[in-house]
Design a protein around this motif. Structure first.
Motif, PDB file in Angstrom:
ATOM      1  N   THR A   1      -3.054  16.125   3.874  1.00 32.75           N
ATOM      2  CA  THR A   1      -2.902  15.168   2.787  1.00 32.75           C
ATOM      3  C   THR A   1      -3.231  15.821   1.447  1.00 32.75           C
ATOM      4  N   GLN A   2      -2.711  15.220   0.389  1.00 33.52           N
ATOM      5  CA  GLN A   2      -2.936  15.736  -0.961  1.00 33.52           C
ATOM      6  C   GLN A   2      -4.432  15.705  -1.304  1.00 33.52           C
ATOM      7  N   SER A   3      -5.127  14.641  -0.921  1.00 35.11           N
ATOM      8  CA  SER A   3      -6.559  14.559  -1.210  1.00 35.11           C
ATOM      9  C   SER A   3      -7.336  15.630  -0.446  1.00 35.11           C
TER      10      SER A   3
ATOM     11  N   MET B   1       0.841  -1.178   0.000  1.00 34.88           N
ATOM     12  CA  MET B   1       0.000   0.000   0.000  1.00 34.88           C
ATOM     13  C   MET B   1       0.886   1.241   0.000  1.00 34.88           C
ATOM     14  N   ALA B   2       0.597   2.168  -0.886  1.00 30.95           N
ATOM     15  CA  ALA B   2       1.422   3.363  -1.025  1.00 30.95           C
ATOM     16  C   ALA B   2       1.110   4.358   0.093  1.00 30.95           C
ATOM     17  N   ALA B   3       2.154   5.041   0.530  1.00 30.32           N
ATOM     18  CA  ALA B   3       1.978   6.064   1.566  1.00 30.32           C
ATOM     19  C   ALA B   3       1.337   7.295   0.941  1.00 30.32           C
ATOM     20  N   GLU B   4       0.563   7.994   1.733  1.00 29.81           N
ATOM     21  CA  GLU B   4      -0.122   9.178   1.237  1.00 29.81           C
ATOM     22  C   GLU B   4       0.832  10.370   1.226  1.00 29.81           C
ATOM     23  N   ASP B   5       0.674  11.220   0.239  1.00 28.45           N
ATOM     24  CA  ASP B   5       1.525  12.388   0.082  1.00 28.45           C
ATOM     25  C   ASP B   5       0.960  13.541   0.906  1.00 28.45           C
ATOM     26  N   TYR B   6       1.845  14.261   1.620  1.00 27.52           N
ATOM     27  CA  TYR B   6       1.445  15.407   2.438  1.00 27.52           C
ATOM     28  C   TYR B   6       1.959  16.685   1.802  1.00 27.52           C
ATOM     29  N   VAL B   7       1.208  17.778   1.996  1.00 25.92           N
ATOM     30  CA  VAL B   7       1.534  19.057   1.380  1.00 25.92           C
ATOM     31  C   VAL B   7       1.457  20.141   2.445  1.00 25.92           C
ATOM     32  N   CYS B   8       2.387  21.106   2.396  1.00 27.71           N
ATOM     33  CA  CYS B   8       2.342  22.267   3.280  1.00 27.71           C
ATOM     34  C   CYS B   8       1.247  23.214   2.793  1.00 27.71           C
ATOM     35  N   LEU B   9       0.478  23.778   3.715  1.00 25.18           N
ATOM     36  CA  LEU B   9      -0.637  24.663   3.366  1.00 25.18           C
ATOM     37  C   LEU B   9      -0.206  26.065   2.957  1.00 25.18           C
TER      38      LEU B   9
ATOM     39  N   ILE C   1       0.757  29.016   0.919  1.00 26.84           N
ATOM     40  CA  ILE C   1       0.503  29.199  -0.505  1.00 26.84           C
ATOM     41  C   ILE C   1       1.794  29.393  -1.297  1.00 26.84           C
ATOM     42  N   GLU C   2       2.825  29.930  -0.679  1.00 27.23           N
ATOM     43  CA  GLU C   2       4.077  30.144  -1.406  1.00 27.23           C
ATOM     44  C   GLU C   2       5.074  29.012  -1.214  1.00 27.23           C
ATOM     45  N   CYS C   3       4.739  28.024  -0.410  1.00 31.15           N
ATOM     46  CA  CYS C   3       5.657  26.924  -0.154  1.00 31.15           C
ATOM     47  C   CYS C   3       5.207  25.654  -0.875  1.00 31.15           C
ATOM     48  N   ARG C   4       4.107  25.080  -0.424  1.00 31.58           N
ATOM     49  CA  ARG C   4       3.540  23.834  -0.956  1.00 31.58           C
ATOM     50  C   ARG C   4       4.568  22.705  -1.018  1.00 31.58           C
ATOM     51  N   TYR C   5       5.329  22.550   0.049  1.00 28.96           N
ATOM     52  CA  TYR C   5       6.349  21.509   0.149  1.00 28.96           C
ATOM     53  C   TYR C   5       5.675  20.140   0.208  1.00 28.96           C
ATOM     54  N   HIS C   6       6.137  19.186  -0.585  1.00 25.52           N
ATOM     55  CA  HIS C   6       5.599  17.824  -0.608  1.00 25.52           C
ATOM     56  C   HIS C   6       6.480  16.903   0.227  1.00 25.52           C
ATOM     57  N   SER C   7       5.840  15.999   0.959  1.00 26.70           N
ATOM     58  CA  SER C   7       6.566  15.058   1.791  1.00 26.70           C
ATOM     59  C   SER C   7       5.751  13.771   1.925  1.00 26.70           C
ATOM     60  N   SER C   8       6.421  12.673   2.261  1.00 26.67           N
ATOM     61  CA  SER C   8       5.718  11.410   2.472  1.00 26.67           C
ATOM     62  C   SER C   8       5.226  11.270   3.906  1.00 26.67           C
ATOM     63  N   GLN C   9       5.629  12.196   4.777  1.00 24.47           N
ATOM     64  CA  GLN C   9       5.182  12.177   6.176  1.00 24.47           C
ATOM     65  C   GLN C   9       4.944  13.615   6.641  1.00 24.47           C
ATOM     66  N   PRO C  10       4.009  13.813   7.568  1.00 25.96           N
ATOM     67  CA  PRO C  10       3.777  15.175   8.063  1.00 25.96           C
ATOM     68  C   PRO C  10       4.848  15.579   9.067  1.00 25.96           C
TER      69      PRO C  10
END
Length: 125
Positions: free
Chosen positions: A35-37, A1-9, A11-20
């Motif tokens: 989460t991305q969703s 099962m794939a890990a869910e992608d997390y995003v920084c809120l 607006i000028e960052c939006r850093y993506h990570s596999s963990q919060p």
């Protein structure tokens, strides 16, 4: 099962990570990871609300245009200013709603924020 992608809120960052993270490694904001969703759902809700406000403002602008057009007096500058303001706000909300619902609205919101500042496109703190 794939890990869910997390995003920084941010607006000028939006850093993506596999963990919060508790602090974003790129921008330094605290507790901003979702989460991305969740980001997509937030964008659709915000876009729908903004689009609805834009449609309502457009309806009011058309109604005011009809009222002004049916007056028997000369057109005053206050009437023109009110109409331009209503149509301008309606267009901004309509474009913002569409951009939020489709792609997250990062380009549109960033351009509005940088347009409102004198210093140009600096970082939001």
């Amino acid at each position: 099962m794939a890990a869910e992608d997390y995003v920084c809120l941010n607006i000028e960052c939006r850093y993506h990570s596999s963990q919060p993270f508790s602090v974003c490694p790129q921008c330094g904001h605290h507790n901003t990871f979702v989460t991305q969703s969740n980001m997509r759902v937030r964008g659709c809700i915000g876009g729908t609300l903004s689009f609805g406000i834009g449609c309502f403002l457009l309806l009011i602008a058309v109604f005011v245009s009809l009222v002004v057009a049916n007056k028997r007096t000369a057109l005053r500058i206050n009437d023109v200013a009110a109409l331009l303001l209503l149509y301008g706000l309606a267009v901004v909300f309509l474009i913002g709603g569409i951009s939020l619902a489709i792609g997250g609205g990062r380009w549109f919101i960033s351009s509005l924020v940088s347009f409102g500042r004198r210093g140009g496109s600096g970082r939001i703190r």
